[in-house]
Design an enzyme around this catalytic site. Structure first.
Site, mmCIF file in Angstrom:
data_model
loop_
_atom_site.group_PDB
_atom_site.id
_atom_site.type_symbol
_atom_site.label_atom_id
_atom_site.label_comp_id
_atom_site.label_asym_id
_atom_site.label_seq_id
_atom_site.Cartn_x
_atom_site.Cartn_y
_atom_site.Cartn_z
ATOM 1 N N GLU A 202 0.798 -1.175 -0.154
ATOM 2 C CA GLU A 202 -0.320 0.018 -0.133
ATOM 3 C C GLU A 202 0.753 1.249 0.077
ATOM 4 O O GLU A 202 1.968 1.528 0.895
ATOM 5 C CB GLU A 202 -0.944 -0.011 1.074
ATOM 6 C CG GLU A 202 -1.799 1.330 1.427
ATOM 7 C CD GLU A 202 -2.867 1.341 2.319
ATOM 8 O OE1 GLU A 202 -2.751 0.451 3.220
ATOM 9 O OE2 GLU A 202 -3.728 2.607 2.292
ATOM 10 N N ASN A 260 -4.496 4.969 -1.909
ATOM 11 C CA ASN A 260 -5.912 5.435 -1.363
ATOM 12 C C ASN A 260 -6.363 6.650 -2.264
ATOM 13 O O ASN A 260 -5.682 7.464 -2.798
ATOM 14 C CB ASN A 260 -5.590 6.225 -0.020
ATOM 15 C CG ASN A 260 -5.002 4.886 0.988
ATOM 16 O OD1 ASN A 260 -5.942 4.182 1.426
ATOM 17 N ND2 ASN A 260 -3.782 4.984 1.349
ATOM 18 N N GLU A 292 -8.283 2.323 -3.170
ATOM 19 C CA GLU A 292 -8.945 2.005 -1.777
ATOM 20 C C GLU A 292 -9.720 3.275 -1.647
ATOM 21 O O GLU A 292 -9.339 4.446 -1.430
ATOM 22 C CB GLU A 292 -7.993 1.868 -0.767
ATOM 23 C CG GLU A 292 -7.087 0.643 -0.778
ATOM 24 C CD GLU A 292 -6.254 0.394 0.276
ATOM 25 O OE1 GLU A 292 -6.124 1.042 1.419
ATOM 26 O OE2 GLU A 292 -5.485 -0.734 0.438
ATOM 27 N N ASP A 322 -12.080 0.566 1.917
ATOM 28 C CA ASP A 322 -10.894 0.758 3.121
ATOM 29 C C ASP A 322 -11.655 0.847 4.466
ATOM 30 O O ASP A 322 -13.029 1.346 4.724
ATOM 31 C CB ASP A 322 -10.091 1.916 2.805
ATOM 32 C CG ASP A 322 -8.771 1.982 3.379
ATOM 33 O OD1 ASP A 322 -8.493 0.840 4.117
ATOM 34 O OD2 ASP A 322 -8.057 2.874 3.325
ATOM 35 N N GLU A 379 -6.314 -5.259 8.170
ATOM 36 C CA GLU A 379 -5.238 -4.278 8.402
ATOM 37 C C GLU A 379 -4.994 -4.128 9.831
ATOM 38 O O GLU A 379 -5.939 -4.568 10.720
ATOM 39 C CB GLU A 379 -5.460 -2.814 7.607
ATOM 40 C CG GLU A 379 -6.677 -2.239 8.431
ATOM 41 C CD GLU A 379 -6.851 -0.808 7.786
ATOM 42 O OE1 GLU A 379 -6.126 -0.362 6.727
ATOM 43 O OE2 GLU A 379 -7.812 0.011 8.312
HETATM 44 P P1 C2E Z 1 -5.331 4.223 5.958
HETATM 45 O O1 C2E Z 1 -5.417 4.114 4.374
HETATM 46 O O2 C2E Z 1 -6.070 3.219 6.695
HETATM 47 O O3 C2E Z 1 -3.684 3.469 5.958
HETATM 48 C C1 C2E Z 1 -3.396 2.565 7.027
HETATM 49 C C2 C2E Z 1 -2.807 3.475 8.076
HETATM 50 O O4 C2E Z 1 -2.696 2.477 9.214
HETATM 51 C C3 C2E Z 1 -1.408 3.855 7.940
HETATM 52 O O5 C2E Z 1 -1.437 4.923 8.802
HETATM 53 C C4 C2E Z 1 -0.393 2.874 8.372
HETATM 54 O O6 C2E Z 1 0.893 3.391 8.668
HETATM 55 C C5 C2E Z 1 -1.064 2.513 9.379
HETATM 56 N N1 C2E Z 1 -1.016 1.181 10.069
HETATM 57 C C6 C2E Z 1 -0.394 0.230 9.319
HETATM 58 N N2 C2E Z 1 -0.314 -1.155 10.040
HETATM 59 C C7 C2E Z 1 -0.638 -0.782 11.382
HETATM 60 C C8 C2E Z 1 -0.538 -1.587 12.685
HETATM 61 O O7 C2E Z 1 -0.265 -2.746 12.439
HETATM 62 N N3 C2E Z 1 -0.912 -0.855 13.533
HETATM 63 C C9 C2E Z 1 -1.453 0.142 13.509
HETATM 64 N N4 C2E Z 1 -1.643 1.044 14.814
HETATM 65 N N5 C2E Z 1 -1.383 1.176 12.319
HETATM 66 C C10 C2E Z 1 -0.815 0.590 11.351
HETATM 67 P P2 C2E Z 1 -0.579 6.396 8.082
HETATM 68 O O8 C2E Z 1 0.267 6.324 7.026
HETATM 69 O O9 C2E Z 1 -0.513 7.329 9.244
HETATM 70 O O10 C2E Z 1 -1.968 6.883 7.199
HETATM 71 C C11 C2E Z 1 -2.944 7.349 7.759
HETATM 72 C C12 C2E Z 1 -4.178 7.640 6.650
HETATM 73 O O11 C2E Z 1 -3.829 8.727 6.143
HETATM 74 C C13 C2E Z 1 -4.314 6.177 5.861
HETATM 75 O O12 C2E Z 1 -5.364 5.423 6.641
HETATM 76 C C14 C2E Z 1 -5.307 7.198 4.733
HETATM 77 O O13 C2E Z 1 -6.383 7.323 5.197
HETATM 78 C C15 C2E Z 1 -4.680 8.581 4.899
HETATM 79 N N6 C2E Z 1 -3.591 8.285 3.913
HETATM 80 C C16 C2E Z 1 -2.227 8.159 3.749
HETATM 81 N N7 C2E Z 1 -1.701 8.223 2.426
HETATM 82 C C17 C2E Z 1 -2.836 8.694 1.648
HETATM 83 C C18 C2E Z 1 -2.775 9.177 0.479
HETATM 84 O O14 C2E Z 1 -1.926 8.966 -0.317
HETATM 85 N N8 C2E Z 1 -3.886 9.553 -0.158
HETATM 86 C C19 C2E Z 1 -5.132 9.684 0.742
HETATM 87 N N9 C2E Z 1 -6.076 10.175 0.275
HETATM 88 N N10 C2E Z 1 -5.091 9.388 2.151
HETATM 89 C C20 C2E Z 1 -3.941 8.809 2.565
HETATM 90 CA CA CA Z 2 -7.570 1.457 6.158
HETATM 91 CA CA CA Z 3 -5.723 2.529 2.925
#
Ligand code: C2E
Ligand code: CA
Ligand code: CA
Length: 430
Positions: A202, A260, A292, A322, A379
């Site tokens: 991802e 995403n 997603e 998602d 996830e």
């Molecule tokens: P998401 O799409 O649900 O991405 C998964 C988030 O969960 C990511 O946080 C990831 O680092 C985190 N994660 C993965 N494995 C685990 C785990 O085992 N435990 C926990 N506690 N967390 C885990 P991240 O990278 O901080 O991103 C947060 C949100 O920001 C993403 O949730 C998504 O909604 C948004 N995001 C990030 N990059 C993009 C992007 O390029 N475009 C858009 N539209 N949204 C993005």
């Molecule tokens: Ca997610």
């Molecule tokens: Ca996602």
């Protein structure tokens, strides 16, 4: 906002009375209505006006003797005597319930869920303008939370608005100075022996400011969505991730790439063309690209969305939902969209434990998703106990810190072993 003079006079009087220790308090309620554009687009231009008029009648009936001010941007403002904020919020919740019921237009039921901001006139506010600012901040918060809700002003909202403004300003220049980059988190096939077969990544956006360090995506993405910058940022992530996939595929590892797509991107005109172009420019095989989407995006305008998703799938990419289980959409409604996969939200996965209830919830969700033809991704898998539980439930794909944290491409190399297996290495995010 085109505020009438009498509305302003009433606001000023409310604040003056609060300052003079008036016997009853005063609340300002701002009522906004959701989906008006959608209604106008689909029912003709009279539709939105009919809803506004119907809401005005409802408000009048509920609040006899109170002036209902029609403001610009399809909002109503009302200054209401209330003893305290609890009374004001009771009223606001009652209005949400009332205005959420269908309005009739040309013999059809039309839904326009309201969002209401509430602020109490306080003795420490200088004048009506500050009271209005408070209520606007609360209304904005209500709109962002979800349609059909009310929020009471809290001073933290004002500082949030100030810092949102700074974030927006900084984001504009950050884009030009390469402060954004993309990291990749592995997805593994849970049905493979030892659950260690890598199947994809991802792509996740990162922003590192030279002065402040990393800014969490949960902080800057909502601001980027509000000010439209998400369109450019989202395009950058999509392009970079597709390019990366092609590079890894050329090295013999054709992994899937999940990206995403924000609701704002999805709703923007020409998104299908933009994706088609990225596919052509980067040379990615579209069957490896997985988009997603959030539950909120799907729920906003289900019929329009179903058509849009159909067009996206015709490009050859997969689309899925998602964070399933964190929002409000019903499983039944998902059938409309012909989705390829469902990602169960980490909050559900992380509550898996000895209690049978949570396990049962995940099992039923997964069973129904599979029945609707979707593959199921879990996830937020952080420990072996979750992993074993998910394997027993027959979940197809897993993602989480247990397998690897999001990492920049140069750290991903160790994942791309030729035999397709992944060491259970905990990569640290740079
Ligand atoms: P998401 O799409 O649900 O991405 C998964 C988030 O969960 C990511 O946080 C990831 O680092 C985190 N994660 C993965 N494995 C685990 C785990 O085992 N435990 C926990 N506690 N967390 C885990 P991240 O990278 O901080 O991103 C947060 C949100 O920001 C993403 O949730 C998504 O909604 C948004 N995001 C990030 N990059 C993009 C992007 O390029 N475009 C858009 N539209 N949204 C993005
Ligand atoms: Ca997610
Ligand atoms: Ca996602």
């Amino acid at each position: 906002m085109d505020i009438h003079a009498d509305f302003f006079a009433e606001l000023d009087a409310a604040v003056t009375s609060a300052r003079n220790g008036g016997r009853r308090g005063t609340a300002l309620l701002l009522v906004g209505l959701g989906r008006l554009d959608f209604i106008d687009r689909n029912l003709g231009l009279g539709g939105g006006d009919a809803v506004l008029e119907s809401v005005q009648v409802l408000l009048r009936n509920q609040l006899p003797g109170v002036s209902i001010h029609r403001l610009r941007d399809a909002r109503y403002g009302m200054i209401v005597p209330c003893d305290d904020s609890a009374e004001a919020m009771n009223l606001a919740h009652r209005l949400v319930a009332l205005c959420s019921s269908p309005h009739c237009f040309n013999g059809r039921d039309v839904f326009s869920p309201p969002f209401i901001g509430v602020a109490m006139a306080r003795s420490d506010r200088e004048n009506g303008t500050t009271l209005l600012k408070d209520a606007l901040a609360a209304m904005d918060e209500a709109r962002r939370s979800h349609l059909g809700c009310a929020r009471l002003y809290d001073p933290a909202m004002a500082s949030q608005m100030d810092s949102d403004f700074h974030i927006e300003n900084n984001m504009r220049s950050a884009f030009e100075t390469d402060q954004f980059h993309v990291v990749y988190q592995p997805l593994v096939d849970l049905t493979s022996p030892d659950a260690n077969r890598l199947i994809g990544f991802e792509a996740l956006l990162r922003w590192t400011r030279p002065d402040l360090g990393p800014i969490p995506p949960d902080r800057f993405i909502p601001v980027a969505e509000t000010c439209g910058l998400i369109i450019g940022l989202g395009h950058y992530v999509l392009w970079t991730a597709c390019r990366q996939q092609v590079e890894w595929a050329a090295k013999g590892r054709p992994v899937t790439m999940s990206v995403n797509l924000s609701p704002v991107q999805l709703m923007s005109a020409g998104i299908e063309d933009a994706i088609t172009e990225v596919v052509a420019e980067t040379g990615i095989d579209p069957t490896f690209l997985k988009l997603e989407l959030t539950e909120t995006a799907l729920a906003t305008d289900p019929l329009v969305m179903a058509e849009k998703l159909g067009r996206l799938r015709r490009i050859g990419v997969s689309v899925g939902v998602d964070d399933f289980g964190s929002g409000y959409s019903s499983l039944g409604q998902l059938d409309l969209f012909g989705l390829d996969f469902m990602k169960i939200d980490k909050s559900l996965i992380q509550r898996l434990g000895p209690s049978g209830r949570q396990t049962e919830l995940v099992r039923l969700t997964a069973a129904l998703a599979k029945h609707l033809g979707m593959s199921v991704v879990a996830e937020g898998i952080e420990d072996d106990e979750h992993l074993q539980a998910l394997r027993k439930l027959g979940i197809d794909v897993g993602q989480g810190y247990l397998f690897g944290r999001p990492a920049p491409p140069d750290q991903i190399v160790q994942w791309l072993l030729p035999n397709g297996m992944t060491p259970r290495a905990k990569l640290s995010e740079a």
